[in-house]
Design a protein around this motif. Structure first.
Motif, PDB file in Angstrom:
ATOM      1  N   VAL A  92       1.830  -6.465 -14.038  1.00 42.93           N
ATOM      2  CA  VAL A  92       0.817  -5.464 -13.250  1.00 42.93           C
ATOM      3  C   VAL A  92       0.500  -4.013 -13.565  1.00 42.93           C
ATOM      4  CG1 VAL A  92       0.112  -5.620 -10.954  1.00 42.93           C
ATOM      5  CG2 VAL A  92       1.254  -7.943 -11.597  1.00 42.93           C
ATOM      6  N   LEU A  93      -0.702  -4.098 -13.964  1.00 40.09           N
ATOM      7  CA  LEU A  93      -0.850  -2.675 -14.241  1.00 40.09           C
ATOM      8  C   LEU A  93      -2.199  -1.823 -13.092  1.00 40.09           C
ATOM      9  CD1 LEU A  93      -1.647  -1.775 -17.648  1.00 40.09           C
ATOM     10  CD2 LEU A  93      -0.070  -2.238 -17.078  1.00 40.09           C
ATOM     11  N   ASP A  94      -1.271  -1.059 -12.071  1.00 37.08           N
ATOM     12  CA  ASP A  94      -1.529  -0.652 -11.015  1.00 37.08           C
ATOM     13  C   ASP A  94      -2.620   0.736 -11.711  1.00 37.08           C
ATOM     14  OD1 ASP A  94      -3.097   0.550  -9.000  1.00 37.08           O
ATOM     15  OD2 ASP A  94      -0.543   1.022  -7.983  1.00 37.08           O
ATOM     16  N   THR A  95      -4.011   0.191 -11.811  1.00 37.21           N
ATOM     17  CA  THR A  95      -4.740   1.314 -12.109  1.00 37.21           C
ATOM     18  C   THR A  95      -5.045   2.607 -10.788  1.00 37.21           C
ATOM     19  OG1 THR A  95      -6.545   0.122 -12.030  1.00 37.21           O
ATOM     20  CG2 THR A  95      -5.225   0.374 -14.107  1.00 37.21           C
ATOM     21  N   ALA A  96      -5.267   2.254  -9.487  1.00 34.86           N
ATOM     22  CA  ALA A  96      -5.279   2.489  -8.460  1.00 34.86           C
ATOM     23  C   ALA A  96      -4.773   3.953  -8.536  1.00 34.86           C
ATOM     24  CB  ALA A  96      -5.502   2.199  -6.884  1.00 34.86           C
ATOM     25  N   PRO A  97      -5.633   5.366  -7.983  1.00 36.45           N
ATOM     26  CA  PRO A  97      -4.218   6.554  -7.223  1.00 36.45           C
ATOM     27  C   PRO A  97      -3.280   5.864  -6.418  1.00 36.45           C
ATOM     28  CG  PRO A  97      -7.267   6.377  -6.991  1.00 36.45           C
ATOM     29  CD  PRO A  97      -6.765   5.365  -7.347  1.00 36.45           C
ATOM     30  N   ARG A  98      -2.153   6.509  -6.237  1.00 34.14           N
ATOM     31  CA  ARG A  98      -1.783   6.314  -5.357  1.00 34.14           C
ATOM     32  C   ARG A  98      -1.553   6.062  -3.997  1.00 34.14           C
ATOM     33  NH1 ARG A  98       1.709  10.381  -6.268  1.00 34.14           N
ATOM     34  NH2 ARG A  98       1.977  11.515  -4.324  1.00 34.14           N
ATOM     35  N   LEU A  99      -2.136   7.174  -3.647  1.00 33.71           N
ATOM     36  CA  LEU A  99      -2.694   7.377  -1.941  1.00 33.71           C
ATOM     37  C   LEU A  99      -3.610   6.241  -1.699  1.00 33.71           C
ATOM     38  CD1 LEU A  99      -1.985  11.021  -1.184  1.00 33.71           C
ATOM     39  CD2 LEU A  99      -0.114   9.565  -1.311  1.00 33.71           C
ATOM     40  N   ALA A 100      -4.262   5.382  -2.433  1.00 38.58           N
ATOM     41  CA  ALA A 100      -5.425   4.628  -2.408  1.00 38.58           C
ATOM     42  C   ALA A 100      -4.773   3.039  -2.572  1.00 38.58           C
ATOM     43  CB  ALA A 100      -6.588   4.555  -2.927  1.00 38.58           C
ATOM     44  N   SER A 101      -3.619   2.957  -2.838  1.00 37.01           N
ATOM     45  CA  SER A 101      -3.053   1.810  -3.788  1.00 37.01           C
ATOM     46  C   SER A 101      -1.708   0.832  -2.951  1.00 37.01           C
ATOM     47  CB  SER A 101      -2.391   2.041  -5.304  1.00 37.01           C
ATOM     48  OG  SER A 101      -1.639   0.739  -5.363  1.00 37.01           O
ATOM     49  N   PRO A 102      -1.894  -0.316  -2.372  1.00 38.43           N
ATOM     50  CA  PRO A 102      -0.720  -0.976  -2.012  1.00 38.43           C
ATOM     51  C   PRO A 102       0.582  -1.252  -2.538  1.00 38.43           C
ATOM     52  CG  PRO A 102      -2.510  -2.416  -2.317  1.00 38.43           C
ATOM     53  CD  PRO A 102      -3.462  -1.643  -2.286  1.00 38.43           C
ATOM     54  N   LEU A 119       3.968  -2.173 -12.973  1.00 32.53           N
ATOM     55  CA  LEU A 119       4.093  -0.151 -13.603  1.00 32.53           C
ATOM     56  C   LEU A 119       2.870   0.580 -12.887  1.00 32.53           C
ATOM     57  CD1 LEU A 119       3.090  -0.099 -17.488  1.00 32.53           C
ATOM     58  CD2 LEU A 119       4.949   0.688 -16.050  1.00 32.53           C
ATOM     59  N   THR A 120       3.828   0.981 -11.045  1.00 33.42           N
ATOM     60  CA  THR A 120       2.307   1.917 -10.421  1.00 33.42           C
ATOM     61  C   THR A 120       3.202   3.021 -10.754  1.00 33.42           C
ATOM     62  OG1 THR A 120       2.064   1.806  -7.951  1.00 33.42           O
ATOM     63  CG2 THR A 120       4.338   0.670  -8.849  1.00 33.42           C
ATOM     64  N   ASP A 121       3.004   3.926  -9.099  1.00 31.34           N
ATOM     65  CA  ASP A 121       3.733   5.393  -9.218  1.00 31.34           C
ATOM     66  C   ASP A 121       4.488   5.585  -7.570  1.00 31.34           C
ATOM     67  OD1 ASP A 121       4.151   8.069  -8.838  1.00 31.34           O
ATOM     68  OD2 ASP A 121       1.716   8.391  -8.492  1.00 31.34           O
ATOM     69  N   HIS A 122       5.296   6.077  -7.825  1.00 35.24           N
ATOM     70  CA  HIS A 122       6.372   5.952  -6.622  1.00 35.24           C
ATOM     71  C   HIS A 122       6.938   7.056  -5.947  1.00 35.24           C
ATOM     72  CE1 HIS A 122       7.569   1.595  -6.583  1.00 35.24           C
ATOM     73  NE2 HIS A 122       7.629   1.422  -7.683  1.00 35.24           N
ATOM     74  N   GLN A 123       6.329   7.428  -6.593  1.00 32.75           N
ATOM     75  CA  GLN A 123       5.998   9.594  -6.555  1.00 32.75           C
ATOM     76  C   GLN A 123       5.734   9.484  -4.778  1.00 32.75           C
ATOM     77  OE1 GLN A 123       5.292  12.863  -9.473  1.00 32.75           O
ATOM     78  NE2 GLN A 123       3.565  11.299  -9.096  1.00 32.75           N
ATOM     79  N   GLU A 124       6.589  10.902  -3.963  1.00 36.05           N
ATOM     80  CA  GLU A 124       6.065  10.650  -2.502  1.00 36.05           C
ATOM     81  C   GLU A 124       5.617  11.698  -2.907  1.00 36.05           C
ATOM     82  OE1 GLU A 124       8.154   9.595  -0.546  1.00 36.05           O
ATOM     83  OE2 GLU A 124       9.510   9.048  -1.275  1.00 36.05           O
ATOM     84  N   TRP A 125       4.030  10.864  -1.154  1.00 35.71           N
ATOM     85  CA  TRP A 125       3.057  11.780  -0.859  1.00 35.71           C
ATOM     86  C   TRP A 125       2.406  13.037  -1.069  1.00 35.71           C
ATOM     87  CZ3 TRP A 125       2.004  15.866   2.168  1.00 35.71           C
ATOM     88  CH2 TRP A 125       3.604  15.769   3.256  1.00 35.71           C
ATOM     89  N   HIS A 126       4.009  14.012  -1.092  1.00 32.25           N
ATOM     90  CA  HIS A 126       4.253  15.815  -1.188  1.00 32.25           C
ATOM     91  C   HIS A 126       4.406  15.855  -2.219  1.00 32.25           C
ATOM     92  CE1 HIS A 126       8.341  15.425  -1.442  1.00 32.25           C
ATOM     93  NE2 HIS A 126       8.587  14.601  -0.375  1.00 32.25           N
ATOM     94  N   GLN A 127       4.933  15.235  -3.567  1.00 37.58           N
ATOM     95  CA  GLN A 127       4.604  15.250  -5.056  1.00 37.58           C
ATOM     96  C   GLN A 127       3.489  15.649  -5.586  1.00 37.58           C
ATOM     97  OE1 GLN A 127       7.557  12.496  -5.343  1.00 37.58           O
ATOM     98  NE2 GLN A 127       8.469  14.025  -7.261  1.00 37.58           N
ATOM     99  N   GLY A 128       1.896  15.255  -4.970  1.00 37.36           N
ATOM    100  CA  GLY A 128       0.933  15.640  -5.474  1.00 37.36           C
ATOM    101  C   GLY A 128       0.327  14.525  -6.283  1.00 37.36           C
TER     102      GLY A 128
END
Length: 261
Positions: free
Chosen positions: A2-12, A55-64
């Motif tokens: 699965v490719l998660d193409t959404a921005p991290r803070l808008a994706s579940p 494949l998604t983004d696991h960075q913390e919210w404060h990392q930008g």
């Protein structure tokens, strides 16, 4: 995959996998990467028949925010580089708006580019409500005007609650049948409403059956378009990331082939 193409803070998706990989941030779109790196970036998501790779983004919210590639071909190359056999791209762009905007500007839009990728089967989802199917019909009109492949497009109508489908939705589904490859009804599932796809083993029986019907519809559309079995998909050529080795030093084995998005 699965490719998660959404921005991290808008994706579940970042909150669902049980085993987190290094994430998309480990695969910058402007640098080479190896197949091993692509596999390590994927997170493990327990599915009904084994583990999915996400494949998604696991960075913390404060990392930008992480800047992911916008070109669908880059996502295709990312998937092909990892060697997965089947890929689901979870896109978030508004289809009808994208098509009309591209038509007005004279440039290819996201939807057209996604549909042009090898063996792509578009899946459009809409709520099984009067306004939902009205918006879907508008999107299909725009897609038809641009010559997009409706004959291999699968439509999913998602029920927002318990009970029978409204007559307007049933009528719209009947009218859509001859225009698209298939129409699949996804029933209401309280677990999805409350938890999304976390703990998928607790999804309802009818949800599993609808999921199987959706996979069958997608594969049938692909087989009608390109044959059964499907021919091998194009794999991007590997690039060598081996640095020049000075003559005085012993020769080292070449590293694994790399690809770039």
């Amino acid at each position: 995959m699965v490719l998660d193409t959404a921005p991290r803070l808008a994706s579940p998706w970042p909150s669902w996998p049980a085993e987190k990989g290094t994430g998309l941030a480990a695969l910058p779109p402007d640098r080479p990467f190896t197949r091993g790196q692509a596999r390590a970036a994927a997170s493990g998501f327990p599915g009904p028949h084994g583990v999915w790779n996400v494949l998604t983004d696991h960075q913390e919210w404060h990392q930008g925010p992480f800047t992911s590639p916008s070109d669908p071909a880059a996502w295709y190359q990312l998937a092909a580089g990892g060697g997965w056999q089947a890929v689901v791209a979870d896109t978030t762009h508004p289809v009808a708006h994208d098509i009309v905007t591209a038509r007005a500007s004279g440039h290819p839009g996201q939807t057209v580019t996604w549909c042009s990728l090898p063996f792509s089967v578009p899946v459009l989802s809409a709520p099984a409500t009067g306004p939902g199917v009205t918006a879907l019909q508008t999107a299909l009109k725009a897609a038809s005007a641009e010559g997009l492949p409706l004959r291999r497009t699968v439509v999913v109508l998602t029920a927002p609650g318990e009970g029978r489908l409204p007559p307007s939705v049933k009528a719209a589904a009947t009218m859509l049948q001859p225009l698209v490859s298939a129409v699949v009804n996804l029933p209401f599932d309280p677990h999805i409403r409350n938890h999304g796809l976390a703990d998928p083993d607790r999804l309802g029986r009818r949800t599993h059956e609808a999921g199987a019907a959706l996979v069958t519809a997608v594969m049938s559309a692909a087989h009608r378009a390109w044959g059964d079995p499907l021919p091998p998909a194009h794999v991007p050529a590997a690039l060598s990331a081996a640095p020049p080795v000075p003559p005085a030093r012993p020769t080292r084995p070449a590293p694994e082939g790399v690809l770039t998005t």
